[in-house]
Enzyme design. Structure first.
Site, PDB file in Angstrom:
ATOM      1  N   LYS A  76      66.797 -13.094  -9.268  1.00 50.80           N
ATOM      2  CA  LYS A  76      68.106 -12.439  -9.378  1.00 50.80           C
ATOM      3  C   LYS A  76      69.172 -13.474  -9.015  1.00 50.80           C
ATOM      4  O   LYS A  76      68.981 -14.270  -8.087  1.00 50.80           O
ATOM      5  CB  LYS A  76      68.149 -11.238  -8.414  1.00 50.80           C
ATOM      6  CG  LYS A  76      69.430 -10.411  -8.506  1.00 50.80           C
ATOM      7  CD  LYS A  76      69.353  -9.160  -7.619  1.00 50.80           C
ATOM      8  CE  LYS A  76      70.610  -8.307  -7.740  1.00 50.80           C
ATOM      9  NZ  LYS A  76      70.550  -7.086  -6.913  1.00 50.80           N
ATOM     10  N   SER A 151      71.544  -2.633  -9.197  1.00 49.10           N
ATOM     11  CA  SER A 151      72.163  -3.845  -9.676  1.00 49.10           C
ATOM     12  C   SER A 151      71.180  -4.910 -10.164  1.00 49.10           C
ATOM     13  O   SER A 151      71.583  -5.865 -10.818  1.00 49.10           O
ATOM     14  CB  SER A 151      73.025  -4.440  -8.565  1.00 49.10           C
ATOM     15  OG  SER A 151      72.214  -4.866  -7.488  1.00 49.10           O
ATOM     16  N   SER A 175      69.009  -0.799  -5.487  1.00 48.88           N
ATOM     17  CA  SER A 175      69.064  -1.765  -6.595  1.00 48.88           C
ATOM     18  C   SER A 175      67.750  -2.427  -7.003  1.00 48.88           C
ATOM     19  O   SER A 175      67.713  -3.108  -8.023  1.00 48.88           O
ATOM     20  CB  SER A 175      70.071  -2.860  -6.280  1.00 48.88           C
ATOM     21  OG  SER A 175      71.360  -2.373  -6.509  1.00 48.88           O
TER      22      SER A 175
END
Ligand code: GLN
Length: 486
Positions: A76, A151, A175
């Site tokens: 990420k 997210s 997330s």
């Protein structure tokens, strides 16, 4: 190979059926082929990646390989990685190349994993749909008109489309779990403090926690083995004896007490989700678990409490982006104050600004007691609800998300609707507990549904065991979006 588990990949590498370079090239090619329709990966550096793969092959040849050596993954874009643009989905950091590695990046590198690239995400991890990214929305591989969740939506879409065998994510209010659910993956948010936050760009420090996203609970357990552990550079990192998260996987579920919070099964959950979750619970009972109703009376207050606490922390954390030290600087300004104002006005997106405004407001003189302090008290009550519930059960089960993946644009004009996507996940972060999502079926429209399992502090191994035993008896986690099969 693209559907293989991490264990299968490790055996193939050990048996020299494939080299890490070949495996890595396969996934790099898939990124080139499929990423344009998904926007899941924001950057790659093939030369650098292949050099890492060659080093992994050398380690394997020398007989020095660990269980993850030579296996590719994607990070990420919130984790600083030396030499990589680490943008956090923001224009503010669009040109920021990190000078050092986040703790978990170091740990996974030491384990010999090869970095394929960086995953798109909501700006500063604020969002539930991956539509707030400066680099554009990510699309869900199961239906490219739908969001992948957020997210960590880029991580989820990349694993679901088999652009990478596994990815890292972070979870402040859901997330990891919510995008895992919406993309048909397994993802675990560990107990707060188990995974170091060093080098993880801060959103809400008392809630943020990194974790793995992969196809199965077993894969997540292997990744967590490498990611977890004390780090003196994070003052909230917990000093505990090392744990093998794979050790308990094979144990049957006989006698496991599964708590079903009545508040999670009241209104709010879509019928399609409900049907899959009910079937999954029946399956857990068939595997020897018993179910018992429990209550989390304050869970209805989790979203409002979170949207005071998280923005408060964010407003403080994001004050470091001032256009002076690093990150975006406005090209024209008249004085220092104007430099701050213009850099922040131009560098941050709308959702981030909304959070900074909310956070600054609830912390300001006169409102602190009314909002922030009250939210902290509710946080304590929520943690106490869980402690009470865990006197009656070993794990808590319920839905991960109230709905399956929604259409792009459907909720972006209505922040409150968007915030409610995390109604079942947020309380876990407020209480610091571990939570996991495992795929448990599909809606009639062909979109994945996630089952959430929540444990007491440090029950990661138990959650992973539950997930693994469930996955031995079901095949939802092996399904793959057809459009990305070839
Ligand atoms: N959707 C929640 C938010 O926008 C949670 C995000 C997260 O876990 N990083 O804050």
């Amino acid at each position: 190979m693209i559907n293989a588990s991490l264990t299968q990949l490790a055996s193939a590498l050990a048996a020299k059926q494939i080299s890490s370079v070949e495996l890595t090239q396969l996934f790099l090619d898939r990124i080139t082929q499929h990423n344009p329709s998904l926007n899941a990966i924001v950057s790659t550096q093939p030369e650098r990646t292949l050099a890492e793969a060659r080093a992994a092959d050398a380690r394997i040849a020398a007989g020095e390989a660990g269980p993850l050596t030579g296996i590719p993954l994607a990070h990420k874009d919130i984790f600083c990685a030396e030499g990589w643009a680490s943008t956090c989905g923001s224009k503010m950091l669009a040109d920021f190349v990190a000078p050092y590695d986040a703790h978990i990046v170091t740990r996974l590198k030491q384990a010999g994993m090869v970095t394929l690239g960086r995953c798109n995400m909501d700006e500063f991890a604020m969002g539930s749909s991956n539509e707030t990214s400066h680099f554009g929305a990510v699309r869900n591989p199961w239906n490219t008109q739908c969001v992948p969740g957020g997210s960590s939506g880029g991580s989820a879409a990349a694993v679901a489309a088999r652009l990478t065998p596994a990815a890292t994510g972070t979870d402040t209010g859901g997330s990891i779990r919510q995008p895992a659910a919406l993309c048909g993956l397994t993802g675990i948010k560990p107990t707060y403090g188990v995974v170091s936050r060093y080098g993880m760009i801060a959103y809400a420090s008392s809630l943020d926690q990194g974790g793995p996203m992969a196809k199965s609970a077993e894969d997540c357990a292997m990744m967590l083995n490498a990611m977890a552990g004390f780090d003196e550079r994070d003052s909230t990192s917990l000093q505990r004896p090392a744990e093998d998260y794979c050790a308990q996987l094979q144990q049957p579920l006989k006698g496991l007490r599964v708590g079903l919070p009545k508040e999670f099964f009241a209104e709010g959950m879509d019928a399609d989700v409900r049907a899959c979750v009910d079937t999954a619970l029946a399956q857990l009972r068939e595997l020897g678990a018993t179910t018992v109703e429990v209550s989390l009376p304050n869970s209805g207050l989790s979203v409002p409490a979170y949207y005071v606490i998280a923005p408060a922390e964010a407003s403080s954390n994001l004050s470091r982006f001032d256009g002076v030290r690093y990150g975006y600087r406005a090209p024209e300004y008249s004085d220092l104050n104007d430099l701050y104002c213009k850099s922040r006005a131009q560098g941050f997106g709308a959702e981030v600004k909304r959070r900074i405004l909310m956070g600054t407001y609830v912390l300001s003189h006169g409102y602190y007691d009314a909002y922030y302090l009250k939210a902290q008290k509710i946080r304590r009550l929520i943690a106490r609800d869980f402690a009470n519930a865990f006197e009656q059960c070993d794990v808590i089960a319920g839905p991960t998300s109230p709905s399956v993946a929604f259409a792009l644009g459907e909720k972006s004009a209505d922040p409150v609707q968007m915030y409610l996507s995390d109604i079942y996940t947020i309380s876990t972060n407020l209480a610091g507990l571990p939570g996991m999502s495992v795929p448990c079926g599909f809606s009639p429209s062909g979109l994945p549904v996630g089952l959430q399992l929540i444990g007491p502090w440090f029950a990661e191994a138990r959650l992973l065991q539950c997930g693994h035993q469930y996955q031995l008896a079901t095949d939802w986690h092996t399904r793959q979006p057809e459009a990305f099969a070839g």
